[in-house]
Motif scaffolding. Structure first.
Motif, PDB file in Angstrom:
ATOM      1  N   VAL A   1       0.826  -1.210   0.000  1.00 25.59           N
ATOM      2  CA  VAL A   1       0.000   0.000   0.000  1.00 25.59           C
ATOM      3  C   VAL A   1       0.860   1.260   0.000  1.00 25.59           C
ATOM      4  CG1 VAL A   1      -0.217  -0.017   2.535  1.00 25.59           C
ATOM      5  CG2 VAL A   1      -1.921   1.196   1.144  1.00 25.59           C
ATOM      6  N   PHE A   2       0.444   2.238  -0.794  1.00 34.69           N
ATOM      7  CA  PHE A   2       1.059   3.559  -0.816  1.00 34.69           C
ATOM      8  C   PHE A   2       0.034   4.573  -0.340  1.00 34.69           C
ATOM      9  CE2 PHE A   2       1.611   7.616  -3.108  1.00 34.69           C
ATOM     10  CZ  PHE A   2       2.867   7.983  -2.644  1.00 34.69           C
ATOM     11  N   ALA A   3       0.452   5.472   0.551  1.00 29.25           N
ATOM     12  CA  ALA A   3      -0.418   6.550   1.028  1.00 29.25           C
ATOM     13  C   ALA A   3       0.315   7.875   0.901  1.00 29.25           C
ATOM     14  CB  ALA A   3      -0.824   6.324   2.483  1.00 29.25           C
ATOM     15  N   ALA A   4      -0.315   8.814   0.214  1.00 30.17           N
ATOM     16  CA  ALA A   4       0.198  10.189   0.159  1.00 30.17           C
ATOM     17  C   ALA A   4      -0.725  11.053   0.998  1.00 30.17           C
ATOM     18  CB  ALA A   4       0.243  10.688  -1.275  1.00 30.17           C
ATOM     19  N   HIS A   5      -0.191  11.587   2.070  1.00 28.73           N
ATOM     20  CA  HIS A   5      -0.926  12.525   2.924  1.00 28.73           C
ATOM     21  C   HIS A   5      -0.565  13.909   2.401  1.00 28.73           C
ATOM     22  CE1 HIS A   5      -2.722  13.868   6.779  1.00 28.73           C
ATOM     23  NE2 HIS A   5      -1.825  14.833   6.704  1.00 28.73           N
ATOM     24  N   GLU A   6      -1.528  14.579   1.749  1.00 30.64           N
ATOM     25  CA  GLU A   6      -1.142  15.744   0.967  1.00 30.64           C
ATOM     26  C   GLU A   6      -2.251  16.783   0.876  1.00 30.64           C
ATOM     27  OE1 GLU A   6       0.963  17.963  -0.042  1.00 30.64           O
ATOM     28  OE2 GLU A   6       2.217  16.391  -0.957  1.00 30.64           O
ATOM     29  N   TYR A   7      -1.823  18.048   0.738  1.00 32.62           N
ATOM     30  CA  TYR A   7      -2.740  19.140   0.421  1.00 32.62           C
ATOM     31  C   TYR A   7      -3.213  19.022  -1.027  1.00 32.62           C
ATOM     32  CZ  TYR A   7      -0.897  21.740   4.499  1.00 32.62           C
ATOM     33  OH  TYR A   7      -0.524  22.151   5.749  1.00 32.62           O
ATOM     34  N   SER A   8      -4.481  19.331  -1.264  1.00 33.10           N
ATOM     35  CA  SER A   8      -5.009  19.445  -2.622  1.00 33.10           C
ATOM     36  C   SER A   8      -6.300  20.241  -2.548  1.00 33.10           C
ATOM     37  CB  SER A   8      -5.278  18.063  -3.229  1.00 33.10           C
ATOM     38  OG  SER A   8      -5.870  18.193  -4.510  1.00 33.10           O
ATOM     39  N   VAL A   9      -6.309  21.417  -3.190  1.00 26.94           N
ATOM     40  CA  VAL A   9      -7.472  22.311  -3.060  1.00 26.94           C
ATOM     41  C   VAL A   9      -8.110  22.683  -4.393  1.00 26.94           C
ATOM     42  CG1 VAL A   9      -6.583  23.303  -0.914  1.00 26.94           C
ATOM     43  CG2 VAL A   9      -6.093  24.446  -3.089  1.00 26.94           C
ATOM     44  N   ARG A  10      -7.504  22.344  -5.496  1.00 19.21           N
ATOM     45  CA  ARG A  10      -7.934  22.893  -6.782  1.00 19.21           C
ATOM     46  C   ARG A  10      -9.323  22.435  -7.217  1.00 19.21           C
ATOM     47  NH1 ARG A  10      -3.024  23.129 -11.043  1.00 19.21           N
ATOM     48  NH2 ARG A  10      -4.472  24.574 -12.028  1.00 19.21           N
ATOM     49  N   ASP A  11      -9.811  21.335  -6.657  1.00 22.03           N
ATOM     50  CA  ASP A  11     -11.137  20.857  -7.029  1.00 22.03           C
ATOM     51  C   ASP A  11     -12.259  21.531  -6.246  1.00 22.03           C
ATOM     52  OD1 ASP A  11      -9.916  19.194  -8.798  1.00 22.03           O
ATOM     53  OD2 ASP A  11     -10.371  17.327  -7.743  1.00 22.03           O
ATOM     54  N   SER A  12     -11.919  22.411  -5.306  1.00 27.05           N
ATOM     55  CA  SER A  12     -12.936  23.033  -4.457  1.00 27.05           C
ATOM     56  C   SER A  12     -12.651  24.521  -4.298  1.00 27.05           C
ATOM     57  CB  SER A  12     -12.956  22.360  -3.073  1.00 27.05           C
ATOM     58  OG  SER A  12     -13.722  23.098  -2.155  1.00 27.05           O
TER      59      SER A  12
ATOM     60  N   SER B   1       2.555  26.566  -3.367  1.00 24.08           N
ATOM     61  CA  SER B   1       2.683  25.188  -3.838  1.00 24.08           C
ATOM     62  C   SER B   1       1.365  24.432  -3.702  1.00 24.08           C
ATOM     63  CB  SER B   1       3.796  24.459  -3.077  1.00 24.08           C
ATOM     64  OG  SER B   1       3.444  24.233  -1.728  1.00 24.08           O
ATOM     65  N   VAL B   2       0.621  24.720  -2.641  1.00 29.27           N
ATOM     66  CA  VAL B   2      -0.685  24.064  -2.472  1.00 29.27           C
ATOM     67  C   VAL B   2      -1.650  24.534  -3.554  1.00 29.27           C
ATOM     68  CG1 VAL B   2      -2.683  23.828  -0.935  1.00 29.27           C
ATOM     69  CG2 VAL B   2      -0.350  23.682  -0.012  1.00 29.27           C
ATOM     70  N   ASN B   3      -1.656  25.832  -3.844  1.00 32.21           N
ATOM     71  CA  ASN B   3      -2.530  26.341  -4.899  1.00 32.21           C
ATOM     72  C   ASN B   3      -2.184  25.740  -6.264  1.00 32.21           C
ATOM     73  OD1 ASN B   3      -4.229  28.118  -3.448  1.00 32.21           O
ATOM     74  ND2 ASN B   3      -2.594  29.645  -3.348  1.00 32.21           N
ATOM     75  N   ASP B   4      -0.908  25.487  -6.503  1.00 34.40           N
ATOM     76  CA  ASP B   4      -0.457  25.020  -7.809  1.00 34.40           C
ATOM     77  C   ASP B   4      -0.580  23.508  -7.986  1.00 34.40           C
ATOM     78  OD1 ASP B   4       0.188  27.609  -8.459  1.00 34.40           O
ATOM     79  OD2 ASP B   4       2.347  27.369  -8.112  1.00 34.40           O
ATOM     80  N   PHE B   5      -0.715  22.770  -6.892  1.00 34.20           N
ATOM     81  CA  PHE B   5      -0.672  21.305  -6.959  1.00 34.20           C
ATOM     82  C   PHE B   5      -1.941  20.733  -7.599  1.00 34.20           C
ATOM     83  CE2 PHE B   5      -0.898  17.023  -4.851  1.00 34.20           C
ATOM     84  CZ  PHE B   5       0.174  16.481  -5.541  1.00 34.20           C
ATOM     85  N   ASP B   6      -1.843  19.477  -8.018  1.00 29.75           N
ATOM     86  CA  ASP B   6      -2.975  18.763  -8.608  1.00 29.75           C
ATOM     87  C   ASP B   6      -4.237  18.886  -7.762  1.00 29.75           C
ATOM     88  OD1 ASP B   6      -1.217  17.783 -10.499  1.00 29.75           O
ATOM     89  OD2 ASP B   6      -1.128  15.758  -9.658  1.00 29.75           O
ATOM     90  N   GLY B   7      -5.381  18.964  -8.426  1.00 32.01           N
ATOM     91  CA  GLY B   7      -6.633  18.691  -7.752  1.00 32.01           C
ATOM     92  C   GLY B   7      -6.684  17.218  -7.382  1.00 32.01           C
ATOM     93  N   ALA B   8      -7.623  16.855  -6.505  1.00 38.04           N
ATOM     94  CA  ALA B   8      -7.692  15.471  -6.037  1.00 38.04           C
ATOM     95  C   ALA B   8      -7.912  14.499  -7.190  1.00 38.04           C
ATOM     96  CB  ALA B   8      -8.799  15.335  -4.995  1.00 38.04           C
ATOM     97  N   ASP B   9      -8.780  14.850  -8.116  1.00 33.08           N
ATOM     98  CA  ASP B   9      -9.048  13.965  -9.245  1.00 33.08           C
ATOM     99  C   ASP B   9      -7.800  13.809 -10.118  1.00 33.08           C
ATOM    100  OD1 ASP B   9     -11.010  12.385 -10.784  1.00 33.08           O
ATOM    101  OD2 ASP B   9     -10.689  13.915 -12.316  1.00 33.08           O
ATOM    102  N   ALA B  10      -7.105  14.907 -10.366  1.00 33.23           N
ATOM    103  CA  ALA B  10      -5.891  14.850 -11.185  1.00 33.23           C
ATOM    104  C   ALA B  10      -4.801  14.027 -10.503  1.00 33.23           C
ATOM    105  CB  ALA B  10      -5.391  16.261 -11.475  1.00 33.23           C
ATOM    106  N   PHE B  11      -4.702  14.136  -9.185  1.00 35.73           N
ATOM    107  CA  PHE B  11      -3.658  13.367  -8.502  1.00 35.73           C
ATOM    108  C   PHE B  11      -4.003  11.884  -8.472  1.00 35.73           C
ATOM    109  CE2 PHE B  11      -1.281  12.042  -4.573  1.00 35.73           C
ATOM    110  CZ  PHE B  11      -0.041  12.046  -5.185  1.00 35.73           C
ATOM    111  N   ARG B  12      -5.274  11.543  -8.309  1.00 37.27           N
ATOM    112  CA  ARG B  12      -5.656  10.135  -8.416  1.00 37.27           C
ATOM    113  C   ARG B  12      -5.300   9.588  -9.799  1.00 37.27           C
ATOM    114  NH1 ARG B  12     -10.273  12.052  -5.439  1.00 37.27           N
ATOM    115  NH2 ARG B  12     -11.401  12.297  -7.418  1.00 37.27           N
TER     116      ARG B  12
END
Length: 236
Positions: A146-157, A192-203
């Protein structure tokens, strides 16, 4: 200070002594890390398991893994010597080992698989090129690991984005300036949080990197839809 991902470890070196105090003032910070560790569903309190905590920082994520898998062997790695020194100064069981290495250079640092689980807390967003690192981490997992990324992602909201920026400008950046005398690292954090993938894009990124059973869950409280646990598995 205008930070770019390749300079982040050195910036964390400078802010290492103040880091625990800053994150400790964030309600839910340690609770949410443990939540992500619990969501990995590691069996039997980690007996017989080998785990990697990549981007371990001052050891908060390592402590979260240890809390849910106290009998596992844990290798914790970070690219910031300053953050790693803060982690190593704490009390750990013999089953925990710290390694100074960027995520891109694990093989050169002697970190090899297989691992039953990998936790990457607040790491992927800081990588200059996430895809080869994600593929490399997937290759370090045993089949079904199992891999888990605990991460900020705000672009989808829009709501999450607004809350994140208000909290950043009103609390995080001023607090960073007061504690460290330089808010550059915390301005970088906001950007960096603003620029990072949205949740759907990171999935989707995780799926392209070869992970299966990819899904994500957010955390409760003010960081709902801001901080997430992204989960995936190495193919069987």
């Amino acid at each position: 200070m205008n930070l770019e991902p390749q300079n982040v470890p050195e910036a964390f070196d400078a802010g290492a002594r103040d880091y625990d105090g800053l994150v400790g003032a964030n309600p839910g910070y340690h609770e949410h890390l443990r939540m992500s560790a619990e969501r990995m569903q590691l069996p039997d309190k980690g007996r017989g398991l080998r785990l990697l905590d990549i981007g371990c920082g001052t050891g908060a994520s390592t402590a979260a893994l240890l809390a849910v898998a106290p009998y596992a062997e844990i290798v914790a790695a970070d690219g910031s010597a300053g953050m790693l020194a803060e982690a190593e100064a704490k009390t750990w069981p013999a089953s925990v080992r710290f390694v100074h290495s960027r995520a891109e250079d694990l093989a050169d640092a002697g970190v090899t698989g297989p691992f039953d689980g990998i936790l990457a807390a607040y790491l992927v967003r800081n990588l200059a090129d996430p895809d080869p690192v994600l593929r490399s981490l997937r290759s370090l997992l045993c089949p079904g690991g199992v891999f888990a990324a605990h991460e900020y992602s705000v672009r989808d909201s829009r709501a999450a984005t607004a809350v994140w920026n208000v909290v950043s400008w009103a609390i995080i950046i001023p607090a960073g300036r007061v504690r460290s005398g330089d808010a550059g690292l915390y301005r970088y954090l906001r950007r960096s949080v603003n620029d990072f993938d949205g949740a759907d894009a990171f999935r989707n990124r995780l799926q392209r990197s070869g992970f299966t059973d990819v899904h994500s869950l957010t955390v409760p409280g003010w960081q709902r839809n801001i901080v997430h646990t992204f989960l995936g598995r190495a193919p069987q």
